[in-house]
Design a protein around this motif. Structure first.
Motif, PDB file in Angstrom:
ATOM      1  N   GLY A 196      35.212  30.752  38.782  1.00  0.00           N
ATOM      2  CA  GLY A 196      34.211  31.368  39.785  1.00  0.00           C
ATOM      3  C   GLY A 196      33.072  32.123  38.734  1.00  0.00           C
ATOM      4  O   GLY A 196      31.937  32.995  38.895  1.00  0.00           O
ATOM      5  N   ASN A 197      33.801  33.475  38.110  1.00  0.00           N
ATOM      6  CA  ASN A 197      33.684  34.215  37.420  1.00  0.00           C
ATOM      7  C   ASN A 197      34.239  34.396  35.737  1.00  0.00           C
ATOM      8  O   ASN A 197      35.544  34.951  35.399  1.00  0.00           O
ATOM      9  CB  ASN A 197      33.931  35.592  37.774  1.00  0.00           C
ATOM     10  CG  ASN A 197      33.378  36.463  37.204  1.00  0.00           C
ATOM     11  OD1 ASN A 197      33.189  36.619  35.356  1.00  0.00           O
ATOM     12  ND2 ASN A 197      32.744  38.070  37.228  1.00  0.00           N
ATOM     13  N   PRO A 198      33.770  33.284  35.304  1.00  0.00           N
ATOM     14  CA  PRO A 198      34.379  33.153  33.474  1.00  0.00           C
ATOM     15  C   PRO A 198      34.488  34.349  32.423  1.00  0.00           C
ATOM     16  O   PRO A 198      35.191  34.083  31.842  1.00  0.00           O
ATOM     17  CB  PRO A 198      33.304  32.317  33.035  1.00  0.00           C
ATOM     18  CG  PRO A 198      33.029  31.631  34.121  1.00  0.00           C
ATOM     19  CD  PRO A 198      32.601  32.440  35.247  1.00  0.00           C
ATOM     20  N   ARG A 199      33.470  35.345  32.839  1.00  0.00           N
ATOM     21  CA  ARG A 199      33.489  37.025  32.146  1.00  0.00           C
ATOM     22  C   ARG A 199      35.390  37.033  32.069  1.00  0.00           C
ATOM     23  O   ARG A 199      35.765  37.688  31.699  1.00  0.00           O
ATOM     24  CB  ARG A 199      32.671  37.226  32.360  1.00  0.00           C
ATOM     25  CG  ARG A 199      31.953  37.854  31.035  1.00  0.00           C
ATOM     26  CD  ARG A 199      31.106  38.999  31.345  1.00  0.00           C
ATOM     27  NE  ARG A 199      29.695  38.226  30.829  1.00  0.00           N
ATOM     28  CZ  ARG A 199      29.280  38.101  30.771  1.00  0.00           C
ATOM     29  NH1 ARG A 199      29.642  37.944  29.538  1.00  0.00           N
ATOM     30  NH2 ARG A 199      27.695  37.098  30.421  1.00  0.00           N
ATOM     31  N   GLN A 200      35.081  37.303  33.195  1.00  0.00           N
ATOM     32  CA  GLN A 200      36.098  38.457  34.247  1.00  0.00           C
ATOM     33  C   GLN A 200      37.246  37.796  33.785  1.00  0.00           C
ATOM     34  O   GLN A 200      38.304  38.468  32.452  1.00  0.00           O
ATOM     35  CB  GLN A 200      35.981  38.338  35.522  1.00  0.00           C
ATOM     36  CG  GLN A 200      37.202  39.472  36.278  1.00  0.00           C
ATOM     37  CD  GLN A 200      37.381  39.065  37.660  1.00  0.00           C
ATOM     38  OE1 GLN A 200      36.969  38.123  38.128  1.00  0.00           O
ATOM     39  NE2 GLN A 200      37.694  40.031  37.885  1.00  0.00           N
ATOM     40  N   LEU A 201      37.138  36.351  34.561  1.00  0.00           N
ATOM     41  CA  LEU A 201      38.240  35.509  33.911  1.00  0.00           C
ATOM     42  C   LEU A 201      39.232  35.839  31.806  1.00  0.00           C
ATOM     43  O   LEU A 201      40.305  35.625  31.568  1.00  0.00           O
ATOM     44  CB  LEU A 201      38.325  34.441  34.204  1.00  0.00           C
ATOM     45  CG  LEU A 201      39.662  33.292  34.189  1.00  0.00           C
ATOM     46  CD1 LEU A 201      41.511  33.513  34.051  1.00  0.00           C
ATOM     47  CD2 LEU A 201      39.441  31.634  33.994  1.00  0.00           C
ATOM     48  N   SER A 202      38.158  35.430  31.749  1.00  0.00           N
ATOM     49  CA  SER A 202      38.051  35.450  30.109  1.00  0.00           C
ATOM     50  C   SER A 202      38.989  36.916  29.531  1.00  0.00           C
ATOM     51  O   SER A 202      39.701  37.462  28.625  1.00  0.00           O
ATOM     52  CB  SER A 202      36.833  34.633  29.168  1.00  0.00           C
ATOM     53  OG  SER A 202      36.937  35.562  27.501  1.00  0.00           O
ATOM     54  N   LEU A 203      38.123  38.355  29.632  1.00  0.00           N
ATOM     55  CA  LEU A 203      38.276  39.353  29.686  1.00  0.00           C
ATOM     56  C   LEU A 203      39.511  39.666  30.070  1.00  0.00           C
ATOM     57  O   LEU A 203      40.996  40.271  29.231  1.00  0.00           O
ATOM     58  CB  LEU A 203      37.784  40.896  30.101  1.00  0.00           C
ATOM     59  CG  LEU A 203      36.394  40.237  29.570  1.00  0.00           C
ATOM     60  CD1 LEU A 203      34.883  41.207  30.312  1.00  0.00           C
ATOM     61  CD2 LEU A 203      36.308  40.673  28.077  1.00  0.00           C
ATOM     62  N   VAL A 204      40.586  39.309  31.400  1.00  0.00           N
ATOM     63  CA  VAL A 204      42.053  39.296  32.458  1.00  0.00           C
ATOM     64  C   VAL A 204      42.934  38.665  31.096  1.00  0.00           C
ATOM     65  O   VAL A 204      43.437  39.304  31.190  1.00  0.00           O
ATOM     66  CB  VAL A 204      41.672  39.625  33.286  1.00  0.00           C
ATOM     67  CG1 VAL A 204      43.073  39.003  33.674  1.00  0.00           C
ATOM     68  CG2 VAL A 204      41.376  39.821  34.011  1.00  0.00           C
TER      69      VAL A 204
END
Length: 262
Positions: A196-204
Motif C-alpha cells: 500500500g505504501n512502497p516508500r514507507q516499506l522501503s524506508l522501514v
C-alpha cells in the motif's frame, strides 16, 4: 522471425532495441541484469561492432559483465567510472508512477547502486510487468548471512504494522543451498501480495539490522520502454509526462538471437 523468437522474447527484444537509442557515443552506461537486460547488452554489442559506438559499461552483476565482454562492450568498475550518463535495466514489476520491484535476478544491491549513480534510469519491460499496485511479485530483500533467521523474524514482525496483505518471508534457494548474491549475501523474498505504501516499506525495511537493501526502486526510474509481441513499443517518460508509440523493425542477425538465457 516468428520461428526465431517467441512473442514474449520479441517483446523483450524490441524494448531493448528501442532503449539503446538513448545511448550516445562517449557515454558511460550502467548495464542491468536479467533476460531483458541481456537483449540490451547484445544490442549495444552489435552497435559497438557494426557502428563503431564508443561507450564504457558498468555491469550490475558478474554474469552481465561476462556477457558484455563477450559482445565487445568495454567494462569498468563504478569506482573507475565515478558517475554514469544512464542505466538501462529490466524490472519485475512497475506501477503507473514508475516505481519498481527488482531483484528477481538476485542483483538488486548492485542494480540500485548503479541506477542511483546515473543521470537517468531507463527500464525495459513487457506489459506483463505492469501492475496497478506493487507487491504481486515477491519483494526481494538482501540480508547478510550472519543471523539471517533473526533478520527474517524481525522483518515478519515489522510487516504486521505496515500496509501489506501478506507477511511471510522465505529464503531464496539455489537447489539445496541458499542463493548467494555477488556480494556474498542471502535473499529473502517477502510474499506481500499488495504494497500500500512502497516508500514507507522501503524506508522501514532498511532500518532492520541485517538488511543490506530491498528491491523497491522509488523515484529512480525516469523512462519505461514497454515492448509488445507484435514489435510495437510504448515509451513513457515520467519527467516529461509523455507517452509515445512506435513500431520497431526487427532484422534477424547472425549473433543477436542466440544464447539469451531466462
Amino acid at each position: 522471425m516468428s520461428g526465431t523468437l517467441s512473442p514474449i522474447d520479441k517483446a523483450k527484444f524490441v524494448a531493448a532495441k528501442r532503449a539503446v537509442d538513448y545511448v550516445e557515443d562517449g557515454m558511460k552506461v550502467g548495464l542491468g541484469t536479467g533476460s531483458t537486460a541481456a537483449w540490451m547488452v547484445k544490442c549495444l554489442g552489435e552497435m559497438v561492432r557494426n557502428d563503431g559506438l564508443k561507450i564504457t559499461g558498468v555491469a550490475t552483476s558478474t554474469r552481465t559483465a561476462e556477457l558484455a565482454r563477450q559482445v565487445g562492450v568495454p567494462i569498468v568498475t563504478l569506482d573507475e567510472a565515478k558517475w554514469l550518463d544512464l542505466t538501462i535495466d529490466g524490472t519485475d514489476e512497475y506501477d503507473h508512477n514508475l516505481n519498481l520491484i527488482k531483484g528477481g535476478g538476485a542483483a538488486l544491491l548492485m542494480e540500485k547502486i548503479v541506477a542511483t549513480a546515473s543521470d537517468q534510469m531507463i527500464v525495459i519491460a513487457d506489459l506483463s510487468k505492469q501492475v496497478e499496485t506493487l507487491g504481486a511479485f515477491p519483494l526481494p530483500v538482501e540480508v547478510i548471512p550472519f543471523g539471517w533467521q533473526t533478520t527474517k523474524a524481525l522483518i515478519e514482525e515489522t510487516l504486521v504494522n505496515l500496509d501489506v496483505l501478506g507477511r511471510t518471508a522465505s529464503l531464496r534457494m539455489n537447489g539445496a543451498s541458499p542463493c548467494i548474491t555477488d556480494e556474498g549475501n542471502y535473499i529473502l523474498d517477502l510474499h506481500l501480495r499488495r504494497i500500500g505504501n512502497p516508500r514507507q516499506l522501503s524506508l522501514v525495511m532498511n532500518q532492520i539490522p541485517g538488511v543490506v537493501e530491498n528491491g523497491l526502486f522509488i523515484d529512480i526510474c525516469d523512462v519505461v520502454v514497454i515492448g509488445n509481441g507484435d514489435g510495437s513499443v510504448e515509451v513513457r517518460d515520467i519527467n516529461n509526462g509523455t507517452v509515445e508509440h512506435e513500431q520497431i523493425d526487427v532484422q534477424e542477425t547472425d549473433n543477436l538471437f542466440v544464447d539469451i538465457a531466462d
